[in-house]
Write an enzyme that holds these catalytic residues in place. Structure first.
Site, PDB file in Angstrom:
ATOM      1  N   ASP A   1      -8.865  -0.719   2.007  1.00 57.83           N
ATOM      2  CA  ASP A   1      -8.817  -0.072   0.592  1.00 57.83           C
ATOM      3  C   ASP A   1     -10.270  -0.562   0.091  1.00 57.83           C
ATOM      4  O   ASP A   1     -10.949   0.153  -0.665  1.00 57.83           O
ATOM      5  CB  ASP A   1      -7.770  -0.604  -0.258  1.00 57.83           C
ATOM      6  CG  ASP A   1      -6.502   0.330   0.024  1.00 57.83           C
ATOM      7  OD1 ASP A   1      -6.534   0.940   1.200  1.00 57.83           O
ATOM      8  OD2 ASP A   1      -5.424   0.079  -0.503  1.00 57.83           O
TER       9      ASP A   1
ATOM     10  N   ASP B   1       0.847  -1.259  -0.009  1.00 56.27           N
ATOM     11  CA  ASP B   1       0.196   0.050  -0.120  1.00 56.27           C
ATOM     12  C   ASP B   1       0.856   1.282  -0.010  1.00 56.27           C
ATOM     13  O   ASP B   1       1.716   1.360   0.924  1.00 56.27           O
ATOM     14  CB  ASP B   1      -0.906  -0.095   1.203  1.00 56.27           C
ATOM     15  CG  ASP B   1      -1.639   1.221   1.378  1.00 56.27           C
ATOM     16  OD1 ASP B   1      -2.549   1.296   0.352  1.00 56.27           O
ATOM     17  OD2 ASP B   1      -1.771   1.824   2.465  1.00 56.27           O
TER      18      ASP B   1
ATOM     19  N   THR C   1      -3.389   4.993  -3.923  1.00 58.97           N
ATOM     20  CA  THR C   1      -2.027   5.647  -3.542  1.00 58.97           C
ATOM     21  C   THR C   1      -0.786   5.508  -4.040  1.00 58.97           C
ATOM     22  O   THR C   1      -0.101   6.592  -4.089  1.00 58.97           O
ATOM     23  CB  THR C   1      -2.190   5.312  -1.608  1.00 58.97           C
ATOM     24  OG1 THR C   1      -1.875   4.009  -1.742  1.00 58.97           O
ATOM     25  CG2 THR C   1      -3.443   5.861  -1.055  1.00 58.97           C
ATOM     26  N   THR C   2      -0.728   4.483  -4.629  1.00 62.16           N
ATOM     27  CA  THR C   2       0.714   4.344  -5.130  1.00 62.16           C
ATOM     28  C   THR C   2       0.400   5.074  -6.551  1.00 62.16           C
ATOM     29  O   THR C   2       1.443   5.740  -6.885  1.00 62.16           O
ATOM     30  CB  THR C   2       0.839   2.680  -5.571  1.00 62.16           C
ATOM     31  OG1 THR C   2       0.406   1.992  -4.296  1.00 62.16           O
ATOM     32  CG2 THR C   2       2.202   2.546  -5.858  1.00 62.16           C
TER      33      THR C   2
END
Lengths: 527, 535
Positions: free
Chosen positions: B400, B69, B102-103
Site C-alpha cells: 500500500d 486491508d 480499499t476499505t
C-alpha cells in the site's frame, strides 16, 4: 426485507465481543495447555499421533507439543506460529513465549471487560514492552572478552536450558557436551555440522561427544577395517551402471553377441572410472550413491575402503571435517582436494557397527552419540540437546547473558510498574497489566514445582526492591535464592525474542474484532 | 411469477425450469441488493482509520490471515451473494488502480446505498437517484481538485512523501515503526522511479519476507535478495566484484526437443557417446569460464557432474532461481539472460559489487544477497517479523505504501486526510444541491449525507462521539472556511490536518468517489434478480 446471506454455506462470521471472546478463550486454552511444562519441575506431555501406528511422543518442548496439535481456533494458531518461529530463530523459550502471550491476553480480557478500548491496551503494551527491553538491556552481562568466564557462562546457560528437560539428571554431563560441540563451530550457527546419532541401549550417562566423525554405515566386505593416515575422496557419483545420458541415447541391438560386447564396454567404462578414482592416490572412498558389487570388488582389490550410500548430510559433514571436496568427476586428480584423517576404524556401539574417522584436519564438525533406554527417551533427549545447542550457538554470536529463574521477569516487571505510575491516562492500566503478566511466569514456575507461589513471588518482589539484586526462585530448595551463586543463566537473545514475539502476537489478536471462517474445503469422497 | 400465454391459452415458459427459481422484482429486488451491499460495508466499517480493528480470516484450508486491508478481507471472505461480489470487485479495482483506500471505497459505497434506500422509500425512481449521484460525484471530484495542494519533492527532499506513506501505514498493525517503513518504501520507490516520465515500475521492487527477528530489522537492500543458496556446499559464500552469467539452460545433458532416437548398437558408438558426454559438460563450464564469469545463476538444475566441475573450476553457481527473480537480477546487474551456452559473451555478464550468503536463525535458512549492482534500479525490501501472519500483513502494508508513493510521483497533488476532504466535499455538494431543479436535488443531498459516513466511521472507531464530533468539525470548516479540518483520531488536540501531517493522494480520493458511485449506480439499476432456488 431480511438480510440475505452474504457468505457461502457453512462459512461463519463472528463479530465484536464474541469474536474477541473466541480468540481470547482459544489463546488462553493453548497457553494453559503448555503452562504445566514450564520450568525445571515442569511435567511432560504424551502425544499420540492419529496416523498409522499410533506413534507416541513424550516431550516437554513447547514447540513440539504445539506443532502436533490439531487446532481449529484461529487465535490459537497465531500462538502456535509464534512458538514455531521462536524454535527456528533461537531454539529455546518456545513454552515461555506462548505462556507470556496467553497471560498478556488474560490481562487484556479483564481490561476489555472494564471497558478499555483494545487500541488503548495495545499502545500501553507497546510502551511496556519497550520499557521492559530497556530494563533488560541495562542488566545484561557480556563476557565475550574473557574466554574463561564466557565458557562458564555458556555452561550455565546450557544447564539452565537442560534442567527443564529429561536430561536434567545428567545436566552437568550434557551441558559440557553441548558447550564443547558448539565451541567447535567457531561462531558459525550452522548446527548441521553437529551430528547426533541415537543408539538405544545403555544409559543417558553413556552418551559422549566424539571429536572425530562417526558415520552410521558399514564397511564393504573384504575391505580393510582399519586405515591409518587415510586419504579420503568424498564423492557424489553414480557407481552403478553408469548410463550415457547425452541425447537420450538408448541401447538397441540386433544380436546377443552385440549385447555382450556392449556389456563388456560398460564394464570397461566402470573399470576405467574406478581406475581414475584409484589414481587419486586414495585409500578411502565415500560415495553418496550406491556402489554396485562390481566396482566394490575392484576397490577391495586395490585395498581401498569404499563406503556406499552415505546420505547428503553425511557427505557434507564428512567433507567439512576432512577438508576434502565433494567430487563428481575424476578426470583431473591433481586439482581435486582430498580429505585426510589419521585413523578410520570400525567401532561398535551397542550392537551396531559404525565407522569412525578420527584425527581429522578441520575440527568444525563433530558427532554426539546419545544412548538411552528407549526410543522415546532418545527422541526427547535429542530435542533437549537440540534446544541447548541452538541457544548456545546463538549466544556465541550474541554473548549477552542474563540470570534465570524468574530474575529477568522480576526486573522487567519492576521497571514496567514504575512506568505505569508515571504514565497518565488509561494506558497506565494496560502497562500495569503487562507487569502482572510478566509476574505470572515466576508464579507458574513456582506452582509447577509445587511451591507456595504467592508467598515466593511476594518475597521476590521485596528482594527486588533493592538495587542490584540477583534474587530468583530456587526451585530445588523451594526458596528465594541468589541466581549468581546458583549459576542459573539465560541468553539475552532468547528473553528478548520471547518478550517481543509474545507482545506482537498479543497485539495481533487484540486488534481483531471479527473472525470470518470459510467453509472447510471438501475432501474428495473416494469410495 | 411471470406467466405468458400463447395464442391457444397454454402457459408459455420464458425461463427454463421456472418453478425452481426464486425471483425478486422491482423495489424488493433493489432493497435486497442494497441490504446485501450494506452488510459488506458494515464488515469493513470497523477497519477504517488509524484506530480501526483487524479481521481474522480462516481460509478453507485452515490458514489464518490477520489483516486490516479491505481488498484482502473481501477477497478471502468466501462471498456467495452476487451483489456482495460486486462490492468485492469494487475494492479490488481500487486496489489495482490506486493500491490504497480499499476499505474507504467500500464504506463509501455502503453509505451511498443506505441513502439510496431512503430515497427509494420516498418513491423516487432508482434511475433518478443514480443520475443525481452522478451529478453529485462530479461536483465532489471537482471540489477535490480545488482544495488539493501540490507539493514539491525531490530526491533530496523526501519528507512530504514519507509523511503521506505514514498516513497510509498508520492504520495497519505495523504502525509501531511506521516511520522506518515509510522511509524504506519511499526510498525504494525513488530508487526505481523514472522522475522524467513520472512513472514507477513497481515490479522492480521485490518484497521478500522471512520470519524471525523484529519488525525494526526490516531493511531496504539496494540489490536483490534471493531465497536460494549455492549449489555446492563448498563454494565460496562471498564474492566481490562478481561477474554474473545469467542462464536459462540447465547444466545437464542436452535433450533435443525434436523427436529423435540415438541407438547404441556397437561398442564404438557407446564409447564415442561417452566421450562426447564428458566433453559436453566440460565445454559448458569452460564456456562460462571463458566469458569471464565469476558467478553462475541458472534457472534450472545441475547434474552432479556439472556441479562438481563448477566447483572444481572455482565457479560458484546458484540453481533453481525463479524466472521473475532472474529477470530482476538481470535488470539490477545490467546483464542479459542467456538461453544458450554458445551465446555467452563477456558483454552479456551482469556485474555486482558484492554477492554474499547470509544465514538466519537455527535452521539452515540461507539467502543470497546481490548488492552494489551495476544498475541500482532494482531493490528489495526485506521484511522480518515475529510470525508468518505478521510478515504477510507487513507485506500488504508495504505494498500500500509503495502504491501511495508511486501515485504521488505520478501526480503530486494531495488532499488532507482524517475525513477532512470528505467533509469539505459534503459541504460543497450540499450547497450545490439547491441549484438543481427536479428530483435529482434529493439524490444530491443524499450523496452529501453519504460522504459524511467516512468521517463518522473514523470518529466512531477512534472512540469519539460520532455525531457530535462530525457536526463540530463541519461547523468549524464552514465558520473558518478551512477545508483542512478533520477528525482528530489520535487525540493530538488539533483538528487541523495540516498540523497533524495527515495526507492522502488526490487521485486516490477521486478514484474512491468515482468507483463507489459507479458501483452504486449499477446496483440501483438492477430490478430483477433471478436465482436458482435452494433445494
Amino acid at each position: 426485507m431480511a438480510i440475505e446471506r452474504i457468505f457461502k454455506d457453512e462459512a461463519s462470521e463472528e463479530k465484536g465481543e464474541r469474536a474477541r471472546m473466541a480468540s481470547f478463550v482459544g489463546a488462553m486454552a493453548i497457553a494453559d495447555l503448555v503452562k504445566t511444562t514450564l520450568g525445571p519441575k515442569g511435567m511432560d506431555k504424551i502425544l499420540q499421533s492419529t496416523g498409522r501406528g499410533r506413534e507416541v511422543t513424550v516431550t516437554n518442548d513447547g514447540a513440539t507439543i504445539l506443532k502436533s496439535l490439531h487446532i481449529d481456533n484461529a487465535a490459537a494458531k497465531v500462538l502456535v506460529d509464534i512458538s514455531k518461529v521462536q524454535d527456528d530463530e533461537v531454539g529455546d523459550g518456545t513454552t515461555s513465549v506462548v505462556v507470556l502471550a496467553g497471560e498478556l491476553l488474560r490481562e487484556a480480557e479483564k481490561l476489555v471487560a472494564a471497558k478499555i478500548h483494545p487500541m488503548t491496551i495495545i499502545s500501553g503494551y507497546r510502551m511496556a514492552a519497550e520499557c521492559a527491553r530497556h530494563a533488560l538491556l541495562q542488566k545484561v552481562v557480556d563476557n565475550k572478552e574473557d574466554a574463561e568466564t564466557f565458557r562458564s557462562d555458556l555452561t550455565k546457560i546450557a544447564m539452565t536450558t537442560l534442567s527443564s528437560k529429561i536430561l536434567c539428571q545428567d545436566k552437568d554431563h550434557f551441558a559440557k557436551l553441548a558447550v564443547d560441540a558448539v565451541m567447535r563451530l567457531k561462531g558459525s550457527t550452522n548446527l548441521e555440522s553437529i551430528q547426533i546419532i541415537k543408539k538405544p541401549g545403555g544409559s543417558l550417562k553413556d552418551s559422549f561427544l566424539d571429536d572425530g566423525f562417526i558415520l552410521d554405515k558399514k564397511i564393504g566386505i573384504g575391505q580393510p577395517k582399519r586405515i591409518e593416515n587415510a586419504n579420503i575422496l568424498v564423492a557424489n557419483t553414480a557407481m552403478d551402471t553408469d548410463k550415457v545420458k547425452i541425447y537420450g541415447a538408448r541401447v538397441r541391438v540386433d544380436s546377443m553377441s552385440k549385447v555382450a560386447e556392449i556389456e563388456g564396454a560398460e564394464k570397461e567404462k566402470m573399470r576405467e572410472k574406478v581406475q581414475k578414482i584409484i589414481s587419486h592416490g586414495i585409500n578411502c572412498f565415500v560415495n553418496r550413491q550406491l556402489i554396485y558389487n562390481f566396482p566394490e570388488e575392484l576397490f577391495a582389490d586395490a585395498g581401498i575402503l569404499a563406503i556406499e550410500h552415505a546420505d547428503f548430510d553425511g557427505i557434507e559433514r564428512l567433507a567439512l571435517v576432512t577438508g576434502g571436496e565433494i567430487a563428481s568427476t575424476f578426470d583431473n586428480p591433481e586439482t581435486v582436494k582430498l580429505g585426510h584423517c589419521k585413523l578410520i576404524e570400525e567401532i561398535m556401539i551397542g550392537e551396531d557397527k559404525l565407522i569412525r574417522f578420527s584425527g581429522v584436519q578441520m575440527g568444525e564438525a563433530c558427532t554426539i552419540v546419545l544412548r538411552g533406554a528407549s526410543h522415546h527417551v532418545l527422541d526427547e533427549a535429542e530435542r533437549s540437546l537440540h534446544d541447548a545447542l541452538c541457544v548456545l550457538s546463538q549466544t556465541v554470536n550474541d554473548s549477552r547473558v542474563l540470570f534465570g529463574g524468574g530474575w529477568p521477569e522480576m526486573i522487567m516487571a519492576k521497571e514496567v510498574d514504575e512506568l505505569a505510575r508515571k504514565t497518565p491516562g488509561k494506558k497506565s492500566h494496560a502497562i500495569e497489566a503487562f507487569s502482572r503478566a510478566l509476574l505470572a511466569i515466576p508464579t507458574i514456575i513456582a506452582d509447577n514445582a509445587g511451591l507456595d507461589s504467592a508467598e515466593l513471588v511476594a518475597q521476590l518482589r521485596a528482594e527486588h526492591h533493592k538495587e542490584g539484586c540477583n534474587a530468583g526462585i530456587d526451585v530445588i530448595s523451594g526458596s528465594v535464592g541468589d541466581m549468581a551463586e546458583l549459576g542459573i543463566s539465560e541468553a539475552f537473545k532468547v528473553k528478548q525474542a520471547v518478550l517481543l514475539s509474545a507482545t506482537e502476537a498479543a497485539e495481533m489478536i487484540l486488534r481483531v474484532d471479527e473472525i470470518i471462517t470459510c467453509a472447510p474445503r471438501q475432501r474428495e469422497n473416494r469410495m | 411469477m411471470a406467466l405468458a400465454f400463447d395464442e391457444f391459452g397454454r402457459p408459455f415458459l420464458i425461463l427454463k425450469e421456472q418453478e425452481q427459481k426464486t425471483r425478486l422484482r422491482g423495489l424488493d429486488a433493489q432493497k435486497a441488493n442494497i441490504s446485501a451491499g450494506k452488510a459488506v460495508a458494515r464488515i469493513l466499517r470497523t477497519s477504517l482509520g488509524p484506530k480501526g480493528m483487524d479481521k481474522m480470516l480462516q481460509s478453507p484450508d485452515g490458514d489464518v490471515t490477520v489483516t486490516n486491508d479491505g481488498a484482502t478481507i473481501l477477497e478471502q471472505m468466501d462471498v456467495d451473494n452476487q451483489i456482495a461480489k460486486l462490492m468485492v470487485e469494487l475494492s479490488r479495482s481500487q486496489d489495482y488502480e490506486i493500491g490504497d483506500g480499499t476499505t474507504g471505497v467500500v464504506v463509501m459505497a455502503g453509505s451511498l446505498l443506505e441513502q439510496a434506500e431512503k430515497l427509494l422509500e420516498r418513491g423516487i425512481h432508482p434511475i433518478r437517484v443514480a443520475e443525481g449521484y452522478e451529478v453529485a460525484s462530479r461536483i465532489a471530484v471537482e471540489h477535490l481538485d480545488r482544495i488539493s495542494q501540490k507539493f514539491e519533492f525531490g530526491p533530496s527532499n523526501i519528507e512530504p512523501l514519507v509523511q503521506t506513506c505514514m498516513t497510509t501505514l498508520s492504520s495497519k498493525i505495523v504502525n509501531r515503526c511506521k516511520r522506518d517503513l515509510a522511509e524504506i518504501a519511499v526510498k525504494a520507490v525513488l530508487a526505481v522511479a523514472d522522475l522524467e516520465r513520472r512513472d514507477v515500475h513497481l515490479d522492480l521492487i521485490k518484497v521478500e519476507g522471512k520470519v524471525g527477528g523484529r519488525l525494526e530489522d526490516t531493511e531496504l537492500v539496494y540489490g536483490i535478495v534471493v531465497d536460494k543458496d549455492m549449489s555446492h556446499p563448498q563454494m565460496p559464500k562471498r564474492i566481490e566484484d562478481a561477474k554474473i552469467a545469467i542462464l536459462t539452460c540447465p547444466f545437464e545433458p542436452p535433450k533435443p526437443k525434436t523427436k529423435h532416437k540415438v541407438d547404441i548398437d556397437t561398442v564404438e558408438k557407446f564409447q564415442t557417446l561417452r566421450v562426447q558426454e564428458q566433453k559436453y559438460f566440460d565445454d559448458m563450464v569452460q564456456k562460462c569460464k571463458d566469458a569471464g564469469a565469476t558467478l553462475v545463476i541458472c534457472q534450472w538444475g545441475f547434474d552432479d557432474e556439472a556441479n562438481h566441475l563448477l566447483m572444481n573450476r572455482n565457479l560458484p553457481a546458484v540453481r533453481w532461481v525463479g524466472g521473475v527473480e532472474l529477470e530482476l537480477i538481470a535488470i539490477a546487474t545490467g546483464g542479459r539472460i542467456v538461453p544458450r551456452f554458445q551465446e555467452l559473451t563477456p558483454e552479456k555478464l551482469g556485474k555486482a559489487g558484492m554477492v554474499r550468503e547470509k544465514s538466519f536463525g537455527t535452521t539452515k535458512d540461507r539467502m543470497l544477497y546481490i548488492e552494489q549492482c551495476a544498475n541500482s534500479r532494482a531493490v528489495t525490501i526485506f521484511i522480518r517479523g515475529g510470525n508468518k501472519m505478521m510478515i504477510e500483513e507487513t507485506k500488504r502494508s508495504i505494498h500500500d505504501a509503495l502504491c501511495v508513493a508511486r501515485n504521488l510521483i505520478r501526480n503530486n497533488s494531495i488532499v488532507y486526510g482524517g475525513g477532512s476532504a470528505e467533509i469539505s466535499c459534503s459541504i460543497a455538494v450540499e450547497s450545490a444541491a439547491d441549484r438543481y431543479p427536479g428530483v435529482e436535488q434529493y439524490a444530491i443531498r443524499g450523496f452529501a449525507d453519504a460522504l459524511d459516513a467516512i468521517p463518522m466511521a473514523l470518529a466512531e472507531n477512534s472512540g469519539l462521539q460520532p455525531i457530535e464530533t462530525l457536526s463540530a468539525v463541519k461547523s468549524q470548516q464552514i465558520k473558518e472556511n478551512n477545508p483542512f479540518c478533520g477528525i482528530d483520531c489520535n487525540d493530538v488536540g488539533t483538528n487541523d490536518m495540516r498540523e497533524q501531517n495527515v495526507f492522502e493522494t488526490l487521485i486516490g480520493k477521486q478514484q474512491q468517489i468515482l468507483l463507489a458511485t459507479q458501483v452504486v449506480k449499477m446496483i440501483l439499476k438492477i430490478d430483477d434478480v433471478i436465482s436458482p432456488s435452494d433445494y
